[in-house]
Design an enzyme around this catalytic site. Structure first.
Site, PDB file in Angstrom:
ATOM      1  N   LYS A 285       0.242  -1.395  -0.182  1.00 13.73           N
ATOM      2  CA  LYS A 285       0.021  -0.152  -0.130  1.00 13.73           C
ATOM      3  C   LYS A 285       0.817   1.437   0.126  1.00 13.73           C
ATOM      4  O   LYS A 285       0.551   2.174  -0.669  1.00 13.73           O
ATOM      5  CB  LYS A 285      -1.184   0.156   0.927  1.00 13.73           C
ATOM      6  CG  LYS A 285      -1.544   1.131   1.068  1.00 13.73           C
ATOM      7  CD  LYS A 285      -2.910   0.946   2.714  1.00 13.73           C
ATOM      8  CE  LYS A 285      -3.689   2.639   2.919  1.00 13.73           C
ATOM      9  NZ  LYS A 285      -4.614   2.068   4.562  1.00 13.73           N
TER      10      LYS A 285
ATOM     11  N   GLU B 145      10.095  -4.802   4.612  1.00 11.66           N
ATOM     12  CA  GLU B 145      10.935  -6.245   3.716  1.00 11.66           C
ATOM     13  C   GLU B 145       9.935  -6.042   2.501  1.00 11.66           C
ATOM     14  O   GLU B 145      11.136  -6.529   1.876  1.00 11.66           O
ATOM     15  CB  GLU B 145       9.933  -7.007   5.077  1.00 11.66           C
ATOM     16  CG  GLU B 145       9.938  -6.938   5.936  1.00 11.66           C
ATOM     17  CD  GLU B 145       9.421  -5.929   7.400  1.00 11.66           C
ATOM     18  OE1 GLU B 145       9.241  -4.926   6.522  1.00 11.66           O
ATOM     19  OE2 GLU B 145       8.825  -6.619   8.363  1.00 11.66           O
TER      20      GLU B 145
ATOM     21  N   GLY C  20      -4.755  -2.375   4.798  1.00  9.61           N
ATOM     22  CA  GLY C  20      -4.253  -3.760   5.198  1.00  9.61           C
ATOM     23  C   GLY C  20      -5.002  -5.066   5.368  1.00  9.61           C
ATOM     24  O   GLY C  20      -4.580  -5.601   4.113  1.00  9.61           O
ATOM     25  N   ARG C  21      -4.932  -4.834   6.673  1.00 13.68           N
ATOM     26  CA  ARG C  21      -5.996  -6.080   7.008  1.00 13.68           C
ATOM     27  C   ARG C  21      -7.123  -6.085   6.188  1.00 13.68           C
ATOM     28  O   ARG C  21      -7.546  -7.843   6.737  1.00 13.68           O
ATOM     29  CB  ARG C  21      -5.514  -6.589   8.332  1.00 13.68           C
ATOM     30  CG  ARG C  21      -6.360  -6.059   9.330  1.00 13.68           C
ATOM     31  CD  ARG C  21      -5.557  -5.861  10.602  1.00 13.68           C
ATOM     32  NE  ARG C  21      -6.243  -4.275  11.056  1.00 13.68           N
ATOM     33  CZ  ARG C  21      -5.835  -3.413  11.615  1.00 13.68           C
ATOM     34  NH1 ARG C  21      -4.751  -2.800  10.598  1.00 13.68           N
ATOM     35  NH2 ARG C  21      -6.265  -2.298  11.962  1.00 13.68           N
TER      36      ARG C  21
ATOM     37  N   GLU D  56      -4.940  -7.626  15.042  1.00 12.79           N
ATOM     38  CA  GLU D  56      -3.914  -6.089  14.969  1.00 12.79           C
ATOM     39  C   GLU D  56      -5.656  -4.875  14.831  1.00 12.79           C
ATOM     40  O   GLU D  56      -5.629  -3.967  15.194  1.00 12.79           O
ATOM     41  CB  GLU D  56      -3.696  -5.987  14.017  1.00 12.79           C
ATOM     42  CG  GLU D  56      -2.690  -5.042  13.414  1.00 12.79           C
ATOM     43  CD  GLU D  56      -1.677  -4.832  11.588  1.00 12.79           C
ATOM     44  OE1 GLU D  56      -0.892  -5.031  11.811  1.00 12.79           O
ATOM     45  OE2 GLU D  56      -2.613  -5.124  10.888  1.00 12.79           O
TER      46      GLU D  56
ATOM     47  N   HIS E 124      -5.065 -34.702  17.147  1.00 14.01           N
ATOM     48  CA  HIS E 124      -4.090 -35.341  17.906  1.00 14.01           C
ATOM     49  C   HIS E 124      -3.293 -34.993  17.924  1.00 14.01           C
ATOM     50  O   HIS E 124      -2.117 -34.662  18.940  1.00 14.01           O
ATOM     51  CB  HIS E 124      -3.396 -35.641  16.221  1.00 14.01           C
ATOM     52  CG  HIS E 124      -4.371 -36.782  15.686  1.00 14.01           C
ATOM     53  ND1 HIS E 124      -4.663 -38.462  16.189  1.00 14.01           N
ATOM     54  CD2 HIS E 124      -5.142 -36.971  14.776  1.00 14.01           C
ATOM     55  CE1 HIS E 124      -5.243 -38.513  15.592  1.00 14.01           C
ATOM     56  NE2 HIS E 124      -6.480 -38.049  14.926  1.00 14.01           N
TER      57      HIS E 124
ATOM     58  N   LYS F 209       9.087  -0.801  13.806  1.00 13.14           N
ATOM     59  CA  LYS F 209       9.690  -0.303  13.019  1.00 13.14           C
ATOM     60  C   LYS F 209      11.124   0.346  12.818  1.00 13.14           C
ATOM     61  O   LYS F 209      12.108   0.491  12.415  1.00 13.14           O
ATOM     62  CB  LYS F 209       8.523  -0.098  12.168  1.00 13.14           C
ATOM     63  CG  LYS F 209       7.942  -1.567  10.839  1.00 13.14           C
ATOM     64  CD  LYS F 209       6.950  -0.115  10.414  1.00 13.14           C
ATOM     65  CE  LYS F 209       6.156  -1.450   9.546  1.00 13.14           C
ATOM     66  NZ  LYS F 209       4.919  -1.058   8.525  1.00 13.14           N
TER      67      LYS F 209
HETATM   68  C1  G6Q Z   1      -2.572  -4.192   8.281  1.00 10.24           C
HETATM   69  C2  G6Q Z   1      -1.186  -3.176   8.454  1.00 10.24           C
HETATM   70  C3  G6Q Z   1      -0.080  -3.869   7.519  1.00 10.24           C
HETATM   71  C4  G6Q Z   1       0.320  -4.078   6.657  1.00 10.24           C
HETATM   72  C5  G6Q Z   1       2.242  -3.951   6.677  1.00 10.24           C
HETATM   73  C6  G6Q Z   1       2.557  -3.754   5.408  1.00 10.24           C
HETATM   74  O1  G6Q Z   1      -3.750  -4.285   8.815  1.00 10.24           O
HETATM   75  O2  G6Q Z   1      -1.596  -2.047   8.296  1.00 10.24           O
HETATM   76  O3  G6Q Z   1      -0.296  -5.562   8.331  1.00 10.24           O
HETATM   77  O4  G6Q Z   1      -0.312  -4.346   5.874  1.00 10.24           O
HETATM   78  O5  G6Q Z   1       2.388  -3.470   6.975  1.00 10.24           O
HETATM   79  O6  G6Q Z   1       2.079  -2.663   4.138  1.00 10.24           O
HETATM   80  P1  G6Q Z   1       2.510  -2.129   2.604  1.00 10.24           P
HETATM   81  O7  G6Q Z   1       1.468  -2.734   2.318  1.00 10.24           O
HETATM   82  O8  G6Q Z   1       1.707  -0.343   3.339  1.00 10.24           O
HETATM   83  O9  G6Q Z   1       3.620  -2.637   2.502  1.00 10.24           O
END
Ligand code: G6Q
Length: 537
Positions: A207, A213, A268-269, A354, A385, A505
């Site tokens: 996003k 990462e 994001g989620r 989250e 199990h 971060k």
């Molecule tokens: C989700 C969070 C988080 C996010 C990641 C990736 O709700 O905001 O999990 O999706 O940190 O972020 P980017 O899509 O910006 O790389």
């Protein structure tokens, strides 16, 4: 919000009611009401939701519904659907529901109807997916694309992975899908094992397009591809991006034509039905993808319109709250009895934890009550199990969700009967257990009787659907999304920010140069200093 949660009339009534309920046995509730299994169930939207095996009565439900009313769940839900900026800490609307709104509907954000924007992106995704699936899209050397690698993390990874795995049965089997999320180089190294760069497409899903990462993995992917393809202009044929940050994507060398956008009103989620779902669409095709959107939308509509008494996400959210806040349960287990859903618990962990892992209310006050529970799970029957032992006979109360389908996508008798018999049996065993007398009648030696007793009275919900499908996956996802919302509203917190992710971060950014330049002075606490020192040496 003027009254804190614990001062509401409904909360106080629930507190009193809890004292009456805490020792009540489900077994007695089922004896008192022979029809309980039918009364405490819903069949809505193709989902059979059995919530009879809970430590509740009609009165419990009435009080919980009163709490939802007093806390404004309905009003807040309407505000969300209408695009009001209910994510107040980030001053944003919360409109993942708009991502699956049918063409022709109207949802306004700052006076603009966003539904046509959503469908323009969906159409662009469909066009691109078709080109990859048909082989029309060619790589730099003129070969068709065979491998698709999604690079993203958190919300830009967990949804795509989960959906790909869940819908693998519907996927194009001539294409290989892999997912890279971790900054651990092994993740990337393993993902490209055996693949040829000239047949590989990378989807950089981010996003913000700034996540450490993802940027590190994207750069490594670029180097990997160019070490074979040599010419930087090859990037445009082998990399596309899903992002809201056009500037950074373009800088990376991705053709602006190949950016699939989304908006700040999608968290994001909550983004697996935004363009973040591009890998899903390539895998299953646009028609199946639209079926998934239909399922999501149908559940949105169910949640928006059904009265509390018939509303699956409302009841789910309230039951979770009942155990969390009154019985002191710390965790919630989710056990899908369907192999395809094996990443669903991991997906739900982010969605729920989250979102509701907050301890400050919207008014900035620290809560004097518990909020988000720990979600965890594995597919059945495997879990039976291993860790189910603790749920049956341990000292913790762990409310459990069972998810199953009537028909298997792979008809291999007698597997489905065995699978579903186990799911149903687990709920039965958890609720009703086995008494010492029952154990004795089996002729068990007296010194072993206590060990073989199952206390029972352990709550579970069962969600039963017809068959795994894109539409049913959509329904399940939206069902949990809205249950999270219900709880967030009642707890008075903001499920849509994630400030807690930020600190780590920032601190990592400080430590990176300290690892790379061993002459740099380090001024952390003694533990952190020693760890850095150990790595440096
Ligand atoms: C989700 C969070 C988080 C996010 C990641 C990736 O709700 O905001 O999990 O999706 O940190 O972020 P980017 O899509 O910006 O790389």
């Amino acid at each position: 919000m003027s009254t804190t949660l614990t001062n509401t009339l409904a909360w106080k009534s629930l507190g009193k009611h809890f004292n009456e309920m805490k020792d009540v046995q489900m077994k007695s509730l089922f004896v008192e009401d022979g029809n309980r299994g039918n009364r405490f169930k819903l069949k809505e939207n193709g989902i059979y939701f059995d919530y009879s095996k809970h430590r509740i009565t009609d009165e419990t439900l009435t009080l919980l519904f009163n709490l939802a009313k007093e806390r404004g769940v309905e009003e807040r839900g309407n505000a969300m659907f209408l695009g009001e900026k209910i994510n107040t800490t980030e001053n944003r609307a919360v409109l993942h529901t708009a991502l699956r709104a049918p063409k022709g509907s109207t949802i306004l954000v700052d006076g603009r109807n966003i539904v046509p924007d959503v469908h323009a992106v969906l159409d662009k995704m469909a066009d691109f997916s078709n080109k990859i699936r048909s082989g029309e899209w060619k790589g730099f050397t003129g070969k068709r694309i065979k491998n698709i690698i999604n690079i993203g993390i958190g919300g830009s990874d967990l949804g795509p992975v989960m959906a790909y795995e869940a819908l693998k049965y519907f996927s194009a089997r001539n294409l290989v899908f892999r997912f890279v999320s971790n900054v651990d180089g092994s993740d990337f190294a393993e993902a490209v094992q055996g693949l040829d760069a000239d047949e590989t497409l990378f989807i950089i899903s981010s996003k913000t397009f700034t996540t450490l990462e993802t940027m590190a993995n994207a750069q490594t992917a670029r180097n990997w591809a160019l070490s074979y393809l040599k010419d930087p202009s090859a990037v445009a044929r082998h990399f596309v991006a899903v992002s809201t940050n056009e500037k950074e994507v373009t800088k990376f060398g991705i053709d602006p034509q190949n950016i699939f956008g989304f908006w700040d009103w999608v968290g994001g989620r909550y983004s697996m039905s935004a363009a973040i779902g591009l890998s899903t669409m390539i895998a299953i095709g646009s028609e199946h993808y639209h079926s998934m959107l239909k399922g999501l939308h149908e559940m949105d509509e169910h949640f928006r319109t059904a009265p509390f008494e018939k509303n699956i996400p409302v009841i789910m959210g309230l039951l979770g709250l009942w155990y969390n806040n009154f019985f002191g349960a710390q965790t919630q287990a989710v056990f899908p009895y369907d192999k395809y859903l094996h990443r669903f618990p991991a997906y739900l962990q982010q969605l729920t934890m989250e979102s509701n892992g907050k301890s400050v209310t919207l008014d900035g006050v620290t809560t004097d009550y518990q909020t988000g529970v720990v979600y965890w799970g594995e597919p059945g029957t495997n879990g039976q199990h291993s860790f189910y032992q603790l749920i049956h006979q341990g000292t913790k109360l762990i409310p459990t969700d069972f998810i199953g389908f009537k028909k298997s996508l792979n008809n291999l008798p007698p597997h489905q009967d065995y699978l579903i018999a186990n799911m149903i049996a687990q709920g039965e065993a958890l609720a009703f257990g086995k008494t010492a007398d029952e154990v004795r009648t089996e002729g068990v030696q007296e010194q072993l009787v206590a060990h073989k007793v199952f206390e029972g009275n352990r709550p579970s919900s069962t969600f039963f659907l017809d068959q795994m499908s894109p539409e049913n996956l959509g329904k399940l996802v939206a069902m949990y999304e809205h249950a999270v919302f219900v709880q967030g509203v009642i707890w008075g917190i903001n499920p849509y920010d994630q400030m807690g992710v930020e600190l780590g971060k920032v601190l990592a950014q400080n430590i990176i140069p300290e690892l790379q330049d061993t002459s740099k002075a380090i001024n952390h606490d003694s533990s952190t200093n020693a760890l850095i020192d150990f790595y440096r040496k």
